[in-house]
Scaffold this motif. Structure first.
Motif, PDB file in Angstrom:
ATOM      1  N   ASN A 269      10.180  -0.743  -0.434  1.00 41.86           N
ATOM      2  CA  ASN A 269       9.080  -0.702  -1.392  1.00 41.86           C
ATOM      3  C   ASN A 269       8.384   0.655  -1.378  1.00 41.86           C
ATOM      4  OD1 ASN A 269       9.543  -3.324  -2.242  1.00 41.86           O
ATOM      5  ND2 ASN A 269       8.054  -4.227  -0.834  1.00 41.86           N
ATOM      6  N   LEU A 270       8.278   1.253  -0.193  1.00 42.75           N
ATOM      7  CA  LEU A 270       7.658   2.566  -0.079  1.00 42.75           C
ATOM      8  C   LEU A 270       8.454   3.611  -0.856  1.00 42.75           C
ATOM      9  CD1 LEU A 270       5.468   4.339   1.460  1.00 42.75           C
ATOM     10  CD2 LEU A 270       7.300   4.804   3.097  1.00 42.75           C
TER      11      LEU A 270
ATOM     12  N   PHE B 138       1.846   5.046   2.481  1.00 45.11           N
ATOM     13  CA  PHE B 138       1.190   4.462   3.647  1.00 45.11           C
ATOM     14  C   PHE B 138       1.935   3.193   4.058  1.00 45.11           C
ATOM     15  CE2 PHE B 138      -1.752   6.661   0.965  1.00 45.11           C
ATOM     16  CZ  PHE B 138      -2.635   7.320   1.811  1.00 45.11           C
ATOM     17  N   ILE B 139       1.983   2.959   5.362  1.00 43.05           N
ATOM     18  CA  ILE B 139       2.495   1.697   5.875  1.00 43.05           C
ATOM     19  C   ILE B 139       1.404   1.078   6.736  1.00 43.05           C
ATOM     20  CG2 ILE B 139       4.197   0.583   7.360  1.00 43.05           C
ATOM     21  CD1 ILE B 139       6.236   2.607   6.468  1.00 43.05           C
ATOM     22  N   LEU B 140       1.068  -0.143   6.430  1.00 43.97           N
ATOM     23  CA  LEU B 140       0.014  -0.863   7.131  1.00 43.97           C
ATOM     24  C   LEU B 140       0.642  -1.933   8.011  1.00 43.97           C
ATOM     25  CD1 LEU B 140      -3.142  -0.708   7.023  1.00 43.97           C
ATOM     26  CD2 LEU B 140      -3.053  -2.583   5.361  1.00 43.97           C
TER      27      LEU B 140
ATOM     28  N   HIS C 149       2.970  -7.733  10.843  1.00 46.27           N
ATOM     29  CA  HIS C 149       3.579  -7.665   9.518  1.00 46.27           C
ATOM     30  C   HIS C 149       3.433  -6.257   8.961  1.00 46.27           C
ATOM     31  CE1 HIS C 149       4.803  -8.877   5.513  1.00 46.27           C
ATOM     32  NE2 HIS C 149       3.661  -8.434   5.009  1.00 46.27           N
ATOM     33  N   TRP C 150       4.539  -5.695   8.438  1.00 47.56           N
ATOM     34  CA  TRP C 150       4.537  -4.370   7.831  1.00 47.56           C
ATOM     35  C   TRP C 150       4.429  -4.493   6.313  1.00 47.56           C
ATOM     36  CZ3 TRP C 150       4.116  -0.664  11.331  1.00 47.56           C
ATOM     37  CH2 TRP C 150       4.705  -0.829  12.598  1.00 47.56           C
ATOM     38  N   LEU C 151       3.637  -3.607   5.704  1.00 49.36           N
ATOM     39  CA  LEU C 151       3.556  -3.575   4.247  1.00 49.36           C
ATOM     40  C   LEU C 151       3.338  -2.135   3.785  1.00 49.36           C
ATOM     41  CD1 LEU C 151       0.306  -3.393   3.031  1.00 49.36           C
ATOM     42  CD2 LEU C 151       0.250  -5.489   4.380  1.00 49.36           C
ATOM     43  N   ALA C 152       3.790  -1.850   2.569  1.00 45.50           N
ATOM     44  CA  ALA C 152       3.725  -0.496   2.017  1.00 45.50           C
ATOM     45  C   ALA C 152       2.614  -0.382   0.984  1.00 45.50           C
ATOM     46  CB  ALA C 152       5.064  -0.121   1.382  1.00 45.50           C
ATOM     47  N   LEU C 153       2.000   0.799   0.946  1.00 42.90           N
ATOM     48  CA  LEU C 153       0.984   1.149  -0.048  1.00 42.90           C
ATOM     49  C   LEU C 153       1.398   2.484  -0.657  1.00 42.90           C
ATOM     50  CD1 LEU C 153      -2.107   0.592   2.294  1.00 42.90           C
ATOM     51  CD2 LEU C 153      -1.211  -1.080   0.654  1.00 42.90           C
TER      52      LEU C 153
ATOM     53  N   ASP D  78       2.985  -5.195  -0.681  1.00 45.21           N
ATOM     54  CA  ASP D  78       3.258  -6.181   0.365  1.00 45.21           C
ATOM     55  C   ASP D  78       4.337  -7.156  -0.099  1.00 45.21           C
ATOM     56  OD1 ASP D  78       3.182  -8.104   2.363  1.00 45.21           O
ATOM     57  OD2 ASP D  78       1.013  -8.382   2.290  1.00 45.21           O
ATOM     58  N   SER D  79       5.370  -7.329   0.720  1.00 47.66           N
ATOM     59  CA  SER D  79       6.477  -8.219   0.347  1.00 47.66           C
ATOM     60  C   SER D  79       6.054  -9.686   0.304  1.00 47.66           C
ATOM     61  CB  SER D  79       7.645  -8.043   1.323  1.00 47.66           C
ATOM     62  OG  SER D  79       7.238  -8.302   2.657  1.00 47.66           O
TER      63      SER D  79
END
Length: 208
Positions: free
Chosen positions: A43-44, A117-119, A139-143, A154-155
């Motif tokens: 996604n990033l 960004f990765i949160l 949990h990893w998510l991309a911004l 976020d997936s």
């Protein structure tokens, strides 16, 4: 692996403009198993199979050469990749990962120098949908900024969520950091060698 070029409803867009124009071309992988790290990376970088599960599994054994009980992933092979794998994957795309000190005000960030960004946030585990378990995973998510607006990719979301302008995005980051979530800044390879590379992610007035 599930993926979608999500279409967001007009109500969820806030000030992000026309639905069709804003959402066209935004790539968004949905959550499967414990592969949030894989989804966050794809996604990033906004592309299907920018990374594959087999590649991230190979990175695990590159970092620690053993397949059984490898410390960088789930022992059952469902993902749950740790930060070392995320950072190693970013290096393969000529990107630098910088941990952001959550005690700092995100207004110090030089957003123009940051690719994305990765949160990393806590995720409550449950048995089925209704029985919470007494431990948490991460949990990893991309911004990312896309067409002058910032998005939460976020997936676990049904579709990308528009966070708005730079100031709205900074406020969002501030709220996440107050919850003690961890933030990784992703910087692409330097093009201007005259800039102070180790702090280019900071606005000039905040650099040492």
């Amino acid at each position: 692996m599930e993926s979608s070029s999500a279409r967001t409803s007009e109500n969820s867009l806030g000030d992000c403009g026309n639905t069709a124009q804003v959402q066209k071309g935004i790539y968004h992988e949905r959550q499967t198993r414990h592969l949030c790290g894989l989804h966050a990376l794809n996604n990033l970088f906004q592309g299907p199979e920018m990374f594959k599960k087999s590649e991230l599994d190979d990175y695990c054994t590159t970092l620690t050469p053993r397949n059984w009980l490898n410390p960088h992933r789930s022992w059952i092979g469902w993902g749950n990749y740790d930060v070392n794998v995320i950072m190693y994957a970013l290096q393969q795309k000529n990107c630098e990962a910088v941990w952001f000190d959550r005690r700092r005000d995100p207004h110090c960030l030089n957003l123009n120098a940051i690719f994305g960004f990765i949160l990393n946030v806590p995720a409550q585990m449950s048995l089925g949908y209704y029985i919470p378990l007494p431990f948490q995973m991460r949990h990893w998510l991309a911004l990312r900024r896309i067409d002058e607006k910032y998005y939460n990719l976020d997936s676990k979301l049904r579709e990308p969520r528009c966070l708005g302008s730079e100031e709205e995005f900074i406020q969002f980051l501030g709220s996440q950091l107050q919850m003690e979530h961890e933030l990784i800044l992703v910087l692409s390879e330097e093009k201007d060698s005259t800039e102070k590379s180790e702090q280019r992610w900071l606005l000039p007035q905040f650099r040492d």
